[in-house]
Design a protein around this motif. Structure first.
Motif: not given
Length: 657
Positions: A95-100
């Protein structure tokens, strides 16, 4: 990047939409240019960087198709691998979130596949080094930088050391005039002026690697020294000795206290010295074995195997076999172990037997012990002269004869001067000792009596004492070389005054039409003494080019000479702009404190303004820095040293005399 590709990329990036996704939604598109390539060695470090700072550059993705995850990476394969490494380590979850950046348009997807890879410009290592330097200037500590970039702290410290070199060094690295290994060598040089000079020669195409190696090895003692193996790290450390490891792990550990190492080595070989003395041999100790035979002894003759008798050949063969066996036994044991000294003694005894085997009726009379990295101690034997061998039974006892032949050796005691060089570079140290030398020249030239004492003392050392005066360990140079420092002219108020007097005497000599001896003889006694003082004074040289090359013997003599002629530098000179400009602001402020000047404005002045301010304060008070005086304190206790053999002779061990 060309104008057309730049425009194309700009157009396509307008179709990008920045969104935030979870790791469980992130896949790798098959059209990615490096889809089939395995993970490289740098991925774990990239994972550490992501763990510390997150995904700094957002990957470019397209929507997933049938059978694919929600978002597929067109650019960002290694970043995805780094995230998966963190997932395996348990650092993050799915569930680690990051921008793309999401691209939907087909043309934008094509651009995202090709352009980020084709138009990538590699980052030069010099730029990385400079960036680390900027981080440090921004007051980021080593641990923070390491955690942020995913590097180890050791790697950051190494980059910090490289970032501290002179800018010309990094400029030469960028241009390919220096290698990264050579830049690491520059980082080990503390004097930025020397760094700049060598770097400029590299930029000009005149740099040779041996120049750097010579500068780094000058005056250095490492654990590869011949004495260290026999002493050992534990024995050296127990005596208070310190070691410094090379930051880059390329050079052997440096011995910080060579005097302790030497004292411990001499203490270790003391039983060997006593054993040789017990055989009636004169024992000498020296730094190496490249010397001629001591007075009263002869070097061993060259052995021509064909000239030997059958008995001598047999004796030499047996001695050679014994020596090989003893050397093999020594190399199987740790050199620093207590019992190894017995093995060393066996090797030396075998060497002695081999040396004696070819001498016939002649006998060995002396032995020189020197350090050896291979065996701990090396030996050179010397024979008694053939003319001095007694053939009758009524000769004097051997011990008494040896005493009479060798004679008493007078050793010069060299006090160890305490010289404070913390925060002082080699260039500034040389400038200070240069000015101090010129000031002593000026004072000595006005005191013929002191000059006469110094001259006679020097002649007494050279001609009467049975010892060698090392080059550089005396304040006077009897080769009549006038003092100078490179191309710098004489200082008008100091040695320039003395040279002006000598020029006047030269003109008088030329006008007299006499030869030198006749001219000097024609002078009145007072004029002769004045000329003597001027000539002796101008031959003084107590300058030290580096903080690591303190000339203790010369300093001791300079202090004695200064006391004889009541030397006072401030009578002729106070710090001028050229001298003060060589100091840092902190050192200039320290001078004001030494003078007792309390002015709050001084700290806010610029460097040039502060130089003028300090110069005016010094002139007003007729003050000179204490660093220019020759009255530095002497160490309370100096370690006992066994006399060293020098180029013109050898000094026996104190007990052997």
């Amino acid at each position: 990047m060309t104008r057309s590709t730049s425009a194309a990329l700009l157009d396509q990036t307008q179709s990008l939409t920045k969104i935030r996704i979870r790791l469980r939604q992130f896949g790798l598109a098959r059209e990615n240019l490096r889809y089939d390539e395995p993970a490289d060695d740098g991925v774990p470090q990239l994972a550490d960087t992501i763990a510390a700072a997150g995904v700094i550059v957002p990957p470019i993705v397209r929507p997933g198709r049938k059978g694919e995850l929600d978002y597929m990476a067109l650019d960002g394969r290694r970043r995805r691998m780094g995230l998966l490494v963190l997932l395996e380590r348990g650092v993050i979850t799915e569930d680690y979130e990051f921008d793309v950046f999401l691209v939907v348009d087909k043309a934008a997807q094509a651009a995202a596949i090709v352009l980020p890879n084709a138009e990538h410009a590699p980052v030069h290592v010099a730029a990385i080094i400079a960036a680390i330097g900027k981080f440090r200037k921004a007051r980021m500590d080593t641990a923070f930088i390491a955690a942020s970039l995913g590097y180890s702290e050791v790697e950051i410290r190494r980059l910090e050391a490289l970032a501290g070199v002179h800018p010309l060094v990094l400029a030469a690295l960028r241009q390919g005039k220096l290698t990264l290994k050579q830049v690491r060598g520059f980082a080990r040089i503390g004097d930025k002026t020397q760094q700049a000079q060598l770097a400029q020669s590299a930029l000009d195409g005149h740099f040779q690697d041996y120049q750097l190696r010579t500068l780094l090895s000058e005056g250095q003692v490492t654990v590869e020294d011949g004495r260290f193996g026999l002493v050992g790290a534990s024995r050296y450390a127990a005596a208070g000795g310190r070691l410094v490891s090379d930051l880059f792990g390329e050079l052997p550990d440096k011995v910080v206290d060579p005097e302790i190492l030497d004292a411990q080595w001499r203490d270790r070989i003391a039983p060997l010295i006593q054993a040789f003395k017990g055989q009636g041999l004169a024992v000498y100790v020296g730094p190496d074995n490249g010397y001629r035979a001591p007075d009263g002894f002869e070097s061993l003759p060259y052995v021509y195997h064909g000239d030997l008798t059958a008995a001598q050949k047999t004796a030499r063969a047996e001695a050679r076999a014994l020596l090989d066996d003893e050397v093999a036994a020594l190399r199987q044991a740790p050199m620093e172990a207590e019992g190894s000294l017995d093995l060393v003694a066996n090797v030396l005894a075998a060497r002695q037997r081999l040396a004696q085997a070819a001498l016939g009726d002649r006998t060995l009379g002396a032995v020189l012990l020197t350090p050896s990295a291979d065996l701990g101690v090396d030996v050179t034997f010397y024979a008694l002269p053939a003319s001095e061998i007694e053939e009758d039974d009524e000769a004097a006892p051997d011990d008494q004869a040896d005493e009479d032949e060798i004679g008493a050796v007078v050793e010069l005691v060299t006090p160890r001067t305490v010289v404070v060089v913390d925060g002082v570079g080699h260039s500034l140290h040389e400038t200070r000792t240069d000015i101090a030398t010129r000031g002593l020249i000026r004072d000595l030239a006005d005191h013929p009596g002191a000059a006469l004492t110094a001259l006679v003392a020097q002649l007494f050392k050279l001609l009467a004492l049975k010892t060698h005066v090392r080059q550089g360990e005396s304040a006077l140079t009897l080769s009549a070389a006038p003092y100078k420092r490179g191309a710098l002219p004489a200082h008008p108020a100091l040695d320039g005054e003395v040279r002006a007097r000598l020029e006047t005497r030269r003109e008088t000599y030329l006008a007299s039409g006499l030869r030198p001896v006749a001219f000097v003889d024609s002078l009145a006694h007072g004029e002769k003494m004045a000329l003597l003082a001027e000539l002796v004074a101008v031959s003084l040289d107590v300058r030290e080019a580096r903080t690591s090359l303190v000339r203790h013997g010369a300093r001791a003599e300079a202090a004695e000479i200064a006391a004889l002629c009541d030397a006072e530098l401030s009578l002729h000179w106070t710090p001028d702009r050229a001298f003060l400009a060589a100091h840092s602001k902190a050192q200039l402020l320290a001078m004001l404190a030494e003078m007792g000047v309390e002015d709050a404005r001084a700290a806010s002045l610029k460097k040039d303004e502060l130089v003028v301010f300090v110069g005016e304060a010094a002139a007003e008070r007729q003050w000179t820095p204490s660093a220019l005086a020759w009255t530095a304190p002497i160490q309370a206790e100096a370690p006992e040293e066994t006399p060293d053999v020098e180029a013109t002779g050898a000094a026996p061990d104190a007990a052997a005399a």
